[in-house]
Enzyme design. Structure first.
Site, PDB file in Angstrom:
ATOM      1  N   LYS A 208       9.300   4.225  -1.248  1.00  0.00           N
ATOM      2  CA  LYS A 208       8.131   3.787  -1.470  1.00  0.00           C
ATOM      3  C   LYS A 208       7.053   3.335  -0.417  1.00  0.00           C
ATOM      4  CE  LYS A 208       9.575   0.622  -4.286  1.00  0.00           C
ATOM      5  NZ  LYS A 208       9.635  -0.442  -5.222  1.00  0.00           N
TER       6      LYS A 208
ATOM      7  N   GLY B 103       4.655  -7.399  -9.772  1.00  0.00           N
ATOM      8  CA  GLY B 103       5.334  -6.669 -10.581  1.00  0.00           C
ATOM      9  C   GLY B 103       5.209  -5.049 -10.548  1.00  0.00           C
ATOM     10  N   THR B 104       4.751  -4.579  -9.475  1.00  0.00           N
ATOM     11  CA  THR B 104       4.652  -2.975  -9.483  1.00  0.00           C
ATOM     12  C   THR B 104       6.059  -2.436  -9.333  1.00  0.00           C
ATOM     13  OG1 THR B 104       4.209  -3.344  -7.112  1.00  0.00           O
ATOM     14  CG2 THR B 104       2.313  -2.928  -8.614  1.00  0.00           C
ATOM     15  N   GLY B 105       6.860  -3.047  -8.543  1.00  0.00           N
ATOM     16  CA  GLY B 105       8.268  -2.363  -8.273  1.00  0.00           C
ATOM     17  C   GLY B 105       9.053  -2.379  -9.571  1.00  0.00           C
ATOM     18  N   CYS B 106       9.079  -3.373 -10.389  1.00  0.00           N
ATOM     19  CA  CYS B 106       9.596  -3.514 -11.740  1.00  0.00           C
ATOM     20  C   CYS B 106       9.297  -2.583 -12.339  1.00  0.00           C
ATOM     21  CB  CYS B 106       9.547  -4.792 -12.268  1.00  0.00           C
ATOM     22  SG  CYS B 106      10.002  -6.169 -11.150  1.00  0.00           S
TER      23      CYS B 106
ATOM     24  N   THR C 204      -1.114  -6.552  -7.877  1.00  0.00           N
ATOM     25  CA  THR C 204       0.244  -5.800  -7.428  1.00  0.00           C
ATOM     26  C   THR C 204       1.461  -6.573  -7.878  1.00  0.00           C
ATOM     27  OG1 THR C 204       0.122  -7.047  -5.163  1.00  0.00           O
ATOM     28  CG2 THR C 204      -0.813  -4.615  -5.415  1.00  0.00           C
TER      29      THR C 204
END
Length: 268
Positions: free
Chosen positions: A173, A206-209, A204
């Site tokens: 990412k 929690g964006t990865g989750c 932003t």
């Protein structure tokens, strides 16, 4: 209706962890289930406490899910200790789990460390080789590839090194002041860039989750990996663009961004 299991930590503020995963799965038209690895005291400003479950209790949760409502895909997120990682690996093998998406969570968006030092080798040896795709951000990819990433070419080199080391596809990412919102997928055969427009927002948390859960949802619905990633990236971009500014810190993405108008309640 397809089913997806998230194996991750709980976020009491609702913006990351299993709460973000389940909201994402709901919005993407699948039935979500969760096996909790830890309770966290956190909000958009940081992580203030972590209380792990025991490996035995995590194993019991996984047994309950797989023996009743078998998941069509599995997503793993925050797993902070070796004992928990080993249990996950054992159970996923025992039940022949399919479509594993691993988000190698090491540090939270706010900078809190979420993976114990002793667990890194277990993550490398047990979980990563089982994954269909892993979704590291730039700092995580640097750790896994053991190199600095400063350019687009570095991202390609790191993704190839990770694939060679673990045999799984890699979604590296962008962000972290590199390549804006451009993400790179490498599956051992070709590099696929997913170009994105950087969205100026503080929301932003929690964006990865959310991204990894959207990918798992799409894989559960039968999409090929590239299409699953493309759809997931569109979803997260829409969620960021429409994000509610709820907190004092980075702000959780605490609302759904509906895909195809599906809102499942129970599996069929």
């Amino acid at each position: 209706m397809k089913t997806v299991l998230t194996i991750a930590g709980s976020d009491c503020s609702g913006g990351a962890g299993i709460q973000a995963d389940l909201k994402t799965m709901l919005a993407n038209g699948v039935y979500g289930m969760s096996a909790v690895t830890a309770l966290t005291a956190q909000n958009t400003t940081g992580v203030y406490g972590i209380m792990e479950v025991t490996p035995e209790f995590l194993a019991s949760q996984l047994d309950c899910v797989f023996t009743d409502i078998r998941p069509d895909a599995v997503k793993t997120g925050m797993v902070s200790s070796s004992g928990l990682i080993r249990v996950i690996g054992e159970k996923l093998k025992e039940y022949h789990a399919e479509h594993l998406v691993t988000d190698p969570v090491m540090v939270s968006t706010s900078g809190s460390r979420l993976l114990q030092e002793e667990a890194m080798e277990t993550l490398r040896n047990v979980l990563l080789p089982m994954a269909q795709v892993i979704t590291p951000n730039i700092p995580e990819a640097e750790v896994l590839a053991e190199m600095e990433i400063r350019s687009r070419e570095d991202m390609e080199g790191a993704a190839e090194k990770i694939w060679k080391a673990y045999g799984c596809a890699v979604l590296c990412k962008g962000g972290h002041n590199l390549n804006d919102a451009n993400d790179l997928l490498y599956d051992g055969r070709e590099y696929t860039w997913f170009e994105g427009k950087r969205i100026e927002t503080a929301n932003t948390h929690g964006t990865g989750c959310t991204l990894s859960s959207a990918i798992a949802s799409n894989l559960a619905k039968g999409m090929e990996l590239k299409e699953a990633v493309r759809r997931a990236k569109n979803y997260i971009s829409g969620a960021l663009a429409a994000g509610l500014n709820l907190g004092k810190g980075s702000g959780p993405m605490d609302h759904g961004f509906a895909i195809e108008g599906e809102y499942p309640v129970t599996p069929r």
